[in-house]
Design an enzyme around this catalytic site. Structure first.
Site, short mmCIF file in Angstrom:
data_model
loop_
_atom_site.label_atom_id
_atom_site.label_comp_id
_atom_site.label_asym_id
_atom_site.label_seq_id
_atom_site.Cartn_x
_atom_site.Cartn_y
_atom_site.Cartn_z
N TYR A 256 3.67 0.34 -7.00
CA TYR A 256 2.50 -0.12 -6.23
C TYR A 256 1.31 0.78 -6.55
O TYR A 256 0.19 0.30 -6.79
CB TYR A 256 2.85 -0.06 -4.73
CG TYR A 256 1.72 -0.37 -3.77
CD1 TYR A 256 1.26 -1.67 -3.57
CD2 TYR A 256 1.12 0.65 -3.02
CE1 TYR A 256 0.24 -1.95 -2.66
CE2 TYR A 256 0.11 0.38 -2.11
CZ TYR A 256 -0.33 -0.92 -1.94
OH TYR A 256 -1.34 -1.19 -1.04
N GLY B 232 -6.66 -13.47 -0.04
CA GLY B 232 -5.68 -13.06 0.97
C GLY B 232 -6.29 -13.04 2.36
O GLY B 232 -6.06 -12.11 3.15
N GLY C 261 -3.66 -10.09 8.03
CA GLY C 261 -3.99 -8.67 8.02
C GLY C 261 -5.46 -8.34 7.83
O GLY C 261 -6.35 -8.91 8.49
#
Ligand SMILES: NC(=O)c1ccc[n+]([C@@H]2O[C@H](COP(=O)([O-])OP(=O)(O)OC[C@H]3O[C@@H](n4cnc5c(N)ncnc54)[C@H](OP(=O)(O)O)[C@@H]3O)[C@@H](O)[C@H]2O)c1
Length: 276
Positions: A165, A10, A14
């Site tokens: 989550y 990822g 971010g």
């Protein structure tokens, strides 16, 4: 970090992108694992330009697919002989119930099963390259969660975002602690991070108001990346394993995250679900 090879999952957005840039600036070789070619290439170009480091590679993989994780590992092993740092950073906060191509609840698939499979498939290389480091980006949200072994895929309950989550991040914590015990004496360390609440794309499913609030009050991704960069590169944490870090300091995680029976049970189930 010259001569160190780091995989960051990822890494196009971010905290992952800021982590990649931070490690690029100290001259590490970065392998960005991203699912979207275009977004990956844009981030790769920016990281090269801003750091002046050209050793920034991009390999594509959608972590919600176990087949793609296996192909990524094959491709990585064909290109590289060592792996010094693995940062399992990619994560999702899927607010609606969605299943991965393998049929698993999406938060659980990407935030727990993917790092479980990816890390296990790379363990031989991490051991060969020791001393080496695994950093799993978790979340303080794990503290709100309880593992229900009869419903790991959250099929029987209403899909409440922070619970689902949180369960995926608690599972990641249990996996990390169990892995650190299994790797004792190998020179491979495993630590977890809560990056703090940062203004990133993680809350893309949230309301407009929530996203505006985030922009105003949450920390920037660079701040969020500081602990991952510290754990990946600092000599201060050489040999330290099985710990949870916030703002570069060791902290206690939830009581449940230290439950060794749960960790063993979850490991066995995860190994079956990922066909390890
Ligand atoms: N931001 C916070 O406040 C916060 C707080 C606690 C923990 N965390 C954790 O920090 C980590 C980084 O998140 P972030 O805040 O930087 O969010 P972000 O900006 O949304 O970045 C998440 C990254 O993960 C990638 N990703 C998601 N699903 C993927 C998949 N199936 N395959 C491959 N890559 C995938 C995303 O790729 P795309 O760009 O293609 O979607 C993106 O690169 C996550 O593990 C998150 O849970 C964040």
């Amino acid at each position: 970090m010259e001569d160190k090879i780091c995989i960051i999952t990822g890494a196009n957005s971010g905290i992952g992108k800021a982590t990649a840039l931070g490690l690029a600036k100290v001259n590490a070789t970065i392998v960005m694992l991203c699912r979207n070619k275009e977004a990956g290439e844009i981030a790769q170009k920016e990281i090269i330009e801003e750091s002046g480091n050209k050793k920034i590679d991009l390999l594509l993989c959608d972590l919600s697919s176990q087949e793609q994780i296996r192909s990524f590992v094959d491709e990585f092993k064909q290109k590289y002989q060592n792996l010094n740092v693995l940062i399992n950073n990619a994560g999702v906060m899927a607010s609606k119930r969605k299943l991965s191509v393998d049929g698993f609840e999406m938060n659980f698939a990407v935030n727990h099963l993917a790092p479980f499979l990816l890390t296990n498939l790379l363990l031989d290389m991490l051991k060969m390259s020791a001393p080496s480091r695994i950093i799993n980006v978790s979340s303080g949200a794990h503290k709100m969660a309880k593992i229900d072994f009869d419903d790991l895929q959250s099929e029987n309950k209403k899909h409440r975002l922070f619970r689902v989550y949180g369960v995926s991040k608690l599972a990641l914590m249990l996996f990390s602690y169990e892995l650190s015990r299994k790797l004792d004496g190998t020179g491979v360390t495993v630590n977890t991070v809560h990056p703090g609440v940062a203004n990133t794309n993680l809350g893309r499913d949230m309301s407009k108001f929530g996203r505006r609030f985030g922009k105003l009050f949450f920390k920037n991704p660079e701040k969020g990346a500081e602990t991952s960069i510290f754990l990946a590169s600092s000599p201060e944490v050489e040999g330290i394993t099985g710990k949870y870090y916030i703002k570069k300091q060791q902290q206690e995680s939830s009581n449940e995250s230290y439950n060794e029976d749960y960790a063993k049970r979850l490991w066995e189930i995860s190994a079956i679900l990922t066909k390890l």
